[in-house]
Design an enzyme around this catalytic site. Structure first.
Site, mmCIF file in Angstrom:
data_model
loop_
_atom_site.group_PDB
_atom_site.id
_atom_site.type_symbol
_atom_site.label_atom_id
_atom_site.label_comp_id
_atom_site.label_asym_id
_atom_site.label_seq_id
_atom_site.Cartn_x
_atom_site.Cartn_y
_atom_site.Cartn_z
ATOM 1 N N ARG A 92 0.830 -1.285 -0.079
ATOM 2 C CA ARG A 92 0.128 0.042 0.182
ATOM 3 C C ARG A 92 1.028 1.101 0.294
ATOM 4 N NH1 ARG A 92 -5.444 -0.619 0.990
ATOM 5 N NH2 ARG A 92 -6.073 -2.485 1.396
ATOM 6 N N GLU A 98 -1.821 -8.823 3.766
ATOM 7 C CA GLU A 98 -3.124 -8.870 3.958
ATOM 8 C C GLU A 98 -3.475 -10.115 3.366
ATOM 9 O OE1 GLU A 98 -5.487 -5.511 2.676
ATOM 10 O OE2 GLU A 98 -3.944 -4.049 3.200
ATOM 11 N N GLU A 119 -10.853 -2.375 -4.859
ATOM 12 C CA GLU A 119 -10.052 -1.367 -4.274
ATOM 13 C C GLU A 119 -8.488 -0.949 -4.632
ATOM 14 O OE1 GLU A 119 -8.743 -0.680 0.644
ATOM 15 O OE2 GLU A 119 -8.591 -2.627 -0.288
ATOM 16 N N ASP A 129 -14.189 5.532 -10.842
ATOM 17 C CA ASP A 129 -14.712 6.852 -11.240
ATOM 18 C C ASP A 129 -13.427 7.837 -11.831
ATOM 19 O OD1 ASP A 129 -15.933 9.334 -11.631
ATOM 20 O OD2 ASP A 129 -16.004 9.595 -9.434
ATOM 21 N N HIS A 136 -18.360 -9.077 2.014
ATOM 22 C CA HIS A 136 -17.572 -9.587 1.040
ATOM 23 C C HIS A 136 -17.595 -9.198 -0.245
ATOM 24 C CE1 HIS A 136 -17.403 -13.017 4.353
ATOM 25 N NE2 HIS A 136 -18.727 -12.780 4.511
ATOM 26 N N CYS A 193 -15.859 -9.045 -2.758
ATOM 27 C CA CYS A 193 -15.584 -9.965 -3.948
ATOM 28 C C CYS A 193 -16.956 -10.487 -4.273
ATOM 29 C CB CYS A 193 -14.671 -11.233 -3.731
ATOM 30 S SG CYS A 193 -13.014 -10.550 -2.752
#
Length: 739
Positions: free
Chosen positions: A393, A423, A434, A493, A705, A707
């Site tokens: 990240r 993660e 994400e 976006d 969830h 996904c």
């Protein structure tokens, strides 16, 4: 006479003589008809839009005709359908009515000479047809109604099919715009209220499609320069014919598939040859209207041509595969992408992506097998089945660009998997969402130096300050990322204007695109175009140059060679605005855009991308930001003991609908990984709420969830607790982990 001597623009026709047994007589002078026994035609004079005949008392006198107007000259009788209407409505004899219908509706000249407006002398290829369409519709309606009252509607159909249409299909081509009027007016008859008769419509469309291109263009100009209502009438009726035949077409395809697989079908063939021709010719005519609409700068929205029932009824994936293989003998809607709505095109894009992913994975497996058999005890260089990126990240941009830099174009087509270091999680789509949201929000940030932010529109465009770029390769990689967004059906976006999608689809940009990006600049250029004063040059004092902020301050750029010395005048202001728009959106950013486009097309090089309208492609990427939350409730599914009537579910929707818009969008991100939804809306998303174990009064937080678009909702026993836990979950949750 007229129409190049082909009898298309004018003709001499006498109304039927009265029947002797009726005991009536007709005063032909009152009818405005020249009796053939009154005089002899000496000479006929044919002009562009007028024809005259000079008459003499006998053949002997004809030899002495001096071409001067003769005292007994009479106008050439031009029969019209207005006159036919009068005679048909007045007659009580079915035999006479049949004769009238045959006489009038078998004549191209009669149809071309009917319903002429006062302005018909100005008929031209690019102006108007000179036809009074309101009059035509009224006359056609009254004649059809009269025939229905006599229970003889087939009289008109028979005349059209045996007399008029054969002459249109095999006769000489029209020689002038005046001879095309029937193609403009006749749809008012053929596409009249009710279900159009295919035996009338199909031959007419085939005759139209057989016209030379310039004649079709003339008719298109008449349509788009005339009544919008009549234009919509054409489109709606053609779409209606296709929609009505879709179920039969689907059954026919299913029957053909059964026959190909040697499965016996109990039913008779669903589609006749006329049905097939109706769909194919109807789509072809719609394609011309769509082309004319583009020529006339999109007078109609591209959505006017959509037929959403195609998505509902037809198997679009099958249609796509047939189109891809160019199978003969059937209509393929992929050949007419303008009728497919965004939902249909999104489905096709998904199908194409899956085909390409399958090919990429199959190729990787084949290479691995070949490597296995060709190895001689050394290490195997196996090709992975996924495009896998592992990123931190804190160093998201650097890790991603490094990971993509060495990836081949073939590997870009593999299914994408994202791993965030530290993660745990299974990427079934949510991690991708994400990843793209975080990455693109950072890399498109104007502070990164590659894009310029326009505060007024909150949009970005390529920066024209080349010195800030370390390498154009970065733009190529950004293009790859944006391509992966589409290829993997992720909604992000992206704050680009429509101009980006136009350019990616090789469409030209114009002033409206610059106005979208910079409203104040666009309005200023529009003011230049609309100024009517004679003091234009004094008022604006412009030359063919613009000023921009450079690294060394304000600098001037010529829009044309020697532009600083070329004043903008009232006569050349359109050129000035055009060059200004092209410089800002194209010329000044050509290198970074070309690099971006190269990367984008590495991923999205298929055929389906070119079916999209620019705004549809934009919607595919950014999704739908107009959210109807009641539809989310309507299409929500429930599992593990929850139903729409469960007390906790009722509490949930009461709390949810009371949240602020910002909180609702945060919930959508929490639930699905994005604050936007696909172009097809909530109905295309499989969203599920299921009961989380923990007993009544559970203090656990809801778990999403992303996904799979599944929400685990504990059975809270109070509205207050549900609200607190829900807000806590959507405001303080980040990252992916195993719960």
């Amino acid at each position: 006479v007229g129409g190049g001597g082909r009898g298309e623009g004018a003709c001499l026709l006498l109304p039927p003589s009265p029947r002797k047994d009726e005991g009536t007589s007709v005063d032909r002078e009152e009818e405005g008809v020249c009796s053939p026994c009154v005089a002899v035609a000496a000479r006929i004079f044919c002009g562009g839009d007028q024809s005259f005949v000079t008459l003499v008392q006998s053949e002997q006198d004809a030899a002495h005709d001096s071409r001067r107007p003769h005292p007994s000259s009479l106008p050439l009788y031009l029969p019209s359908l207005q006159r036919a209407q009068e005679l048909i409505l007045a007659s009580q004899s079915q035999e006479d009515i049949c004769s009238l219908v045959q006489r009038f509706f078998s004549s191209k000249a009669c149809l071309n000479g009917s319903f002429l407006a006062e302005s018909h002398y100005g008929t031209g290829e690019s102006t108007h047809s000179g036809v009074d369409l309101a009059c035509a519709s009224q006359v056609f309606f009254s004649i059809r109604l009269r025939l229905q009252q006599l229970q003889a509607p087939q009289l008109l159909t028979a005349t059209l099919c045996t007399e008029l249409f054969p002459s249109l299909l095999s006769g000489p081509l029209p020689s002038s715009p005046e001879c095309l009027r029937l193609f403009h007016s006749l749809p008012a008859l053929l596409l009249s209220p009710g279900d159009p008769a295919l035996e009338e419509v199909v031959p007419f469309i085939k005759a139209f499609l057989g016209l030379p291109s310039k004649h079709k263009t003339s008719i298109g100009n008449w349509l788009f320069n005339g009544s919008r209502e009549y234009l919509h009438f054409w489109i709606d009726k053609l779409k209606g014919i296709i929609v009505k035949l879709l179920p039969k077409m689907k059954r026919s395809i299913d029957e053909n598939e059964k026959a190909a697989n040697l499965i016996k079908s109990e039913s008779s063939p669903s589609m006749t040859e006329m049905d097939k021709e109706a769909i194919s010719t109807g789509l072809e005519l719609l394609s011309y209207i769509h082309l004319w609409n583009t020529t006339h700068k999109d007078v109609l929205s591209h959505t006017e041509f959509h037929i959403p029932q195609v998505t509902d009824v037809m198997d679009l994936v099958y249609d796509y595969l047939c189109w891809l293989e160019n199978r003969p003998g059937m209509v393929k809607f992929c050949s007419y992408p303008f009728v497919l709505d965004p939902c249909a095109k999104a489905e096709l894009m998904t199908a194409e992506s899956r085909v390409q992913m399958h090919i990429a994975v199959h190729t990787a497996h084949r290479r691995n097998v070949e490597a296995l058999f060709s190895s001689q005890g050394g290490l195997l260089d196996l090709s992975p089945s996924f495009l896998e990126l592992t990123v931190n990240r804190p160093s998201l941009i650097r890790d991603t660009l490094a990971g993509l830099a060495s990836v081949s174009q073939q590997d870009l087509k593999k299914p994408l998997k994202i791993n965030f270091v530290g993660e745990e999680g299974f990427d079934a789509g949510g991690v991708q969402k994400e990843f793209f949201m975080l990455l693109l929000s950072e890399i498109l940030d104007p502070n990164f130096g590659m894009f310029r932010h326009y505060d007024e529109s909150n949009l970005i465009w390529f920066s024209d300050q080349m010195i800030l770029y370390e390498s154009l390769d970065h733009f190529t990689l950004i293009g790859v990322l944006c391509g992966l967004v589409i290829y993997n059906q992720v909604i992000v976006d992206l704050p680009f204007p429509t101009a980006l999608y136009k350019k990616l689809l090789n469409k030209s940009v114009d002033l409206s695109d610059l106005t979208e990006l910079s409203p104040s600049l666009g309005k200023g250029l529009e003011a230049i175009l609309s100024y009517d004063g004679e003091d234009f040059e004094e008022q604006f004092q412009l030359s063919f140059e613009l000023t921009r902020s450079g690294l060394d301050g304000i600098e001037s750029v010529d829009l044309v060679q020697g532009g600083s010395h070329k004043p903008v005048t009232k006569d050349n202001r359109k050129d000035y605005v055009y060059n200004y728009v092209q410089y800002v959106l194209t010329g000044s950013v050509s290198e970074p855009f070309q690099a971006f486009s190269k990367g984008f097309m590495k991923v999205c090089e298929g055929k389906v991308i070119h079916m999209f309208h620019p705004r549809e492609l934009m919607a595919l990427v950014v999704g739908n930001s107009v959210l109807d939350w009641s539809l989310m409730e309507e299409h929500m599914a429930y599992k593990n003991g929850y139903t729409m009537d469960h007390p906790t579910i009722k509490l949930f929707w009461k709390v949810f609908h009371s949240l602020t818009l910002e909180a609702k969008k945060k919930f959508l991100v929490f639930f699905t990984g994005s604050n936007r939804i696909p172009v097809a809306g909530f109905k295309s998303m499989k969203m599920i709420m299921q009961k989380m174990d923990g007993g009544e009064g559970c203090n656990r937080l809801p778990v999403a969830h992303t996904c799979f678009n599944i929400l685990d909702l504990p059975p809270y026993d109070s509205e207050t607790k549900l609200r607190d836990k829900l807000l806590q979950a959507i405001n303080f949750t980040s990252g992916f982990g195993i719960v």
